[in-house]
Motif scaffolding. Sequence first.
Motif, PDB file in Angstrom:
ATOM      1  N   TRP A 180      49.679  44.827  39.848  1.00 19.51           N
ATOM      2  CA  TRP A 180      48.474  44.770  40.670  1.00 19.51           C
ATOM      3  C   TRP A 180      47.971  46.167  40.950  1.00 19.51           C
ATOM      4  O   TRP A 180      48.752  47.075  41.233  1.00 19.51           O
ATOM      5  CB  TRP A 180      48.771  44.078  42.001  1.00 19.51           C
ATOM      6  N   THR A 238      45.015  48.115  43.411  1.00 18.78           N
ATOM      7  CA  THR A 238      44.132  47.860  44.555  1.00 18.78           C
ATOM      8  C   THR A 238      43.153  49.018  44.711  1.00 18.78           C
ATOM      9  O   THR A 238      43.484  50.172  44.422  1.00 18.78           O
ATOM     10  CB  THR A 238      44.938  47.697  45.853  1.00 18.78           C
ATOM     11  N   SER A 249      44.277  32.661  41.493  1.00 22.66           N
ATOM     12  CA  SER A 249      42.977  32.388  40.874  1.00 22.66           C
ATOM     13  C   SER A 249      43.116  32.263  39.359  1.00 22.66           C
ATOM     14  O   SER A 249      44.184  32.496  38.795  1.00 22.66           O
ATOM     15  CB  SER A 249      41.983  33.498  41.221  1.00 22.66           C
ATOM     16  N   SER A 289      41.205  44.229  44.326  1.00 18.57           N
ATOM     17  CA  SER A 289      42.496  44.042  43.662  1.00 18.57           C
ATOM     18  C   SER A 289      42.267  43.536  42.246  1.00 18.57           C
ATOM     19  O   SER A 289      41.284  42.857  41.967  1.00 18.57           O
ATOM     20  CB  SER A 289      43.370  43.062  44.442  1.00 18.57           C
ATOM     21  N   THR A 337      41.779  38.567  39.747  1.00 16.53           N
ATOM     22  CA  THR A 337      41.404  39.311  40.949  1.00 16.53           C
ATOM     23  C   THR A 337      42.120  38.795  42.194  1.00 16.53           C
ATOM     24  O   THR A 337      42.144  39.480  43.210  1.00 16.53           O
ATOM     25  CB  THR A 337      39.885  39.248  41.184  1.00 16.53           C
ATOM     26  N   ARG A 338      42.690  37.619  42.139  1.00 14.71           N
ATOM     27  CA  ARG A 338      43.445  37.036  43.246  1.00 14.71           C
ATOM     28  C   ARG A 338      44.714  36.407  42.696  1.00 14.71           C
ATOM     29  O   ARG A 338      44.762  35.985  41.539  1.00 14.71           O
ATOM     30  CB  ARG A 338      42.635  35.973  43.989  1.00 14.71           C
ATOM     31  N   LYS A 339      45.726  36.285  43.551  1.00 18.42           N
ATOM     32  CA  LYS A 339      47.025  35.794  43.108  1.00 18.42           C
ATOM     33  C   LYS A 339      46.962  34.386  42.524  1.00 18.42           C
ATOM     34  O   LYS A 339      47.506  34.125  41.467  1.00 18.42           O
ATOM     35  CB  LYS A 339      48.022  35.839  44.259  1.00 18.42           C
TER      36      LYS A 339
END
Length: 157
Positions: free
Chosen positions: A67, A69, A96, A51, A92-94
């Motif tokens: 986003w 994926t 992060s 992602s 790369t992460r919600k």
Amino acid sequence: MKYFKFLISIIFLGLVWSCGGDDDICESGEGTPRMRVMFKNSIGKTVTLDSLQVFVNYGSGKVDLGWKTNIDNVLIPVRVDDSPSTQLYFKTRKNSNESEVKVSYTTKSSYVSPGCGVKKNYENLSSELIISNPVLGVELGQNFIENEDKTNLYLLF
């Protein structure tokens, strides 16, 4: 009355015949190209990311491009004003951290058609990693953006 029907049918056929020209739609990739970004791991091999969220600062704050994926590349529109650089942000992460990359360039404008207008080409690309988590480094690919076929920037994860 016969002449009136004939005149109406001639006008109708003329309207149908004149509609639908291709010069009013920019379909064949003649517009301003986007920057192609691909991803590499620490040993230099291209990778697919699970992602990725991309933000771009077009001069009035960050714009969320959404986003993505399971991707191995992303096409990012850069600024079309007279600014010499574009700020890119990657997550790369919600929840992060986000990395910031500054892409600098010079622009060259060229007229395409009445429908497409003016196309911007970007030359002398250079990139700088401002904030480095999760992106660990940047690597320049083709140093000009003329079309969307070649990779212009590699992000190292």
